[in-house]
Design a protein around this motif. Sequence first.
Motif, short mmCIF file in Angstrom:
data_model
loop_
_atom_site.label_atom_id
_atom_site.label_comp_id
_atom_site.label_asym_id
_atom_site.label_seq_id
_atom_site.Cartn_x
_atom_site.Cartn_y
_atom_site.Cartn_z
N ARG A 166 -66.90 -19.52 10.89
CA ARG A 166 -66.24 -20.71 11.44
C ARG A 166 -64.75 -20.47 11.65
NH1 ARG A 166 -70.04 -22.65 8.10
NH2 ARG A 166 -68.63 -22.93 6.32
N ARG A 167 -64.12 -19.77 10.72
CA ARG A 167 -62.69 -19.47 10.86
C ARG A 167 -62.44 -18.61 12.11
NH1 ARG A 167 -59.67 -17.08 5.76
NH2 ARG A 167 -60.41 -19.08 4.99
N LEU A 168 -63.26 -17.60 12.31
CA LEU A 168 -63.11 -16.75 13.49
C LEU A 168 -63.43 -17.53 14.76
CD1 LEU A 168 -62.51 -14.02 14.75
CD2 LEU A 168 -64.86 -13.33 14.22
N ASP A 169 -64.46 -18.34 14.72
CA ASP A 169 -64.84 -19.16 15.86
C ASP A 169 -63.68 -20.06 16.30
OD1 ASP A 169 -66.50 -20.34 17.83
OD2 ASP A 169 -67.20 -21.86 16.42
N VAL A 170 -63.10 -20.75 15.35
CA VAL A 170 -61.97 -21.66 15.67
C VAL A 170 -60.79 -20.87 16.22
CG1 VAL A 170 -60.24 -23.16 14.59
CG2 VAL A 170 -62.66 -23.48 14.08
N SER A 171 -60.51 -19.73 15.65
CA SER A 171 -59.35 -18.95 16.09
C SER A 171 -59.54 -18.38 17.49
CB SER A 171 -59.04 -17.83 15.10
OG SER A 171 -59.97 -16.78 15.19
N LEU A 172 -60.77 -18.13 17.88
CA LEU A 172 -61.04 -17.57 19.22
C LEU A 172 -61.07 -18.64 20.30
CD1 LEU A 172 -63.73 -14.93 18.33
CD2 LEU A 172 -61.46 -14.47 19.28
N ARG A 173 -61.48 -19.83 19.95
CA ARG A 173 -61.54 -20.89 20.96
C ARG A 173 -60.19 -21.44 21.17
NH1 ARG A 173 -67.23 -23.13 21.33
NH2 ARG A 173 -68.38 -21.90 19.85
N VAL B 130 -74.06 -18.81 17.49
CA VAL B 130 -72.70 -18.32 17.28
C VAL B 130 -72.70 -17.31 16.14
CG1 VAL B 130 -70.34 -19.00 16.64
CG2 VAL B 130 -71.67 -20.39 18.25
N LYS B 131 -73.59 -17.49 15.18
CA LYS B 131 -73.71 -16.54 14.06
C LYS B 131 -74.03 -15.14 14.58
CE LYS B 131 -75.73 -19.93 10.95
NZ LYS B 131 -76.89 -20.19 10.10
N HIS B 132 -74.81 -15.05 15.63
CA HIS B 132 -75.17 -13.74 16.19
C HIS B 132 -73.99 -13.11 16.91
CE1 HIS B 132 -79.36 -14.21 15.16
NE2 HIS B 132 -79.35 -15.40 15.71
N ILE B 133 -73.14 -13.93 17.47
CA ILE B 133 -71.99 -13.42 18.21
C ILE B 133 -70.89 -12.95 17.26
CG2 ILE B 133 -70.19 -14.01 19.89
CD1 ILE B 133 -72.21 -16.15 20.99
N LEU B 134 -70.63 -13.72 16.22
CA LEU B 134 -69.50 -13.45 15.32
C LEU B 134 -69.90 -12.96 13.94
CD1 LEU B 134 -67.36 -16.61 16.17
CD2 LEU B 134 -67.26 -14.33 17.20
N VAL C 259 -67.88 -16.40 26.45
CA VAL C 259 -69.25 -16.62 25.97
C VAL C 259 -69.28 -17.69 24.89
CG1 VAL C 259 -71.17 -15.55 24.71
CG2 VAL C 259 -70.10 -14.33 26.61
N LEU C 260 -68.33 -17.64 23.95
CA LEU C 260 -68.30 -18.63 22.87
C LEU C 260 -68.16 -20.05 23.40
CD1 LEU C 260 -66.09 -17.08 20.07
CD2 LEU C 260 -68.50 -17.73 19.92
N ARG C 261 -67.42 -20.21 24.46
CA ARG C 261 -67.20 -21.54 25.01
C ARG C 261 -68.47 -22.15 25.61
NH1 ARG C 261 -61.24 -20.35 27.48
NH2 ARG C 261 -60.14 -20.65 25.52
N ARG C 262 -69.47 -21.35 25.77
CA ARG C 262 -70.76 -21.84 26.27
C ARG C 262 -71.61 -22.44 25.16
NH1 ARG C 262 -72.28 -16.49 29.83
NH2 ARG C 262 -70.26 -16.38 30.90
N TYR C 263 -71.16 -22.26 23.91
CA TYR C 263 -71.92 -22.70 22.75
C TYR C 263 -71.14 -23.77 21.98
CZ TYR C 263 -74.76 -18.57 23.50
OH TYR C 263 -75.59 -17.65 24.05
N PRO C 264 -71.87 -24.61 21.26
CA PRO C 264 -71.19 -25.55 20.35
C PRO C 264 -70.49 -24.75 19.24
CG PRO C 264 -73.52 -26.12 20.62
CD PRO C 264 -73.31 -24.78 21.26
N PRO C 265 -69.59 -25.36 18.52
CA PRO C 265 -68.94 -24.66 17.39
C PRO C 265 -69.96 -24.18 16.36
CG PRO C 265 -67.82 -26.72 17.88
CD PRO C 265 -69.07 -26.71 18.70
N ALA C 266 -69.56 -23.16 15.62
CA ALA C 266 -70.42 -22.61 14.58
C ALA C 266 -70.83 -23.71 13.60
CB ALA C 266 -69.70 -21.48 13.84
#
Length: 76
Positions: free
Chosen positions: A69-76, A7-11, A50-57
């Motif tokens: 993590r903040r961006l990850d949560v806001s996008l899911r 997830v770090k690579h994505i966001l 794509v993010l939904r295919r991965y566990p949370p950051a």
Amino acid sequence: MAKATQVKHILGSAAHAARAFELSVGDDPAVAAEHIARARAHARPIVVDVLRRYPPAPAGGGRVGELIRRLDVSLR
């Protein structure tokens, strides 16, 4: 295999940019929050898919990790 660390690579680029903006004005968290909100608003549905295919950051990573993590949560 989908790993949380990917997830770090994505966001990561958006989070690093938010941190850079934050530091450029004297370490103001509001600036980073604004940048994260803008990144969230510009994200296409494919990014969420794509993010939904991965566990949370994962935990860790200092301030940039926190922004990821903040961006990850806001996008899911």
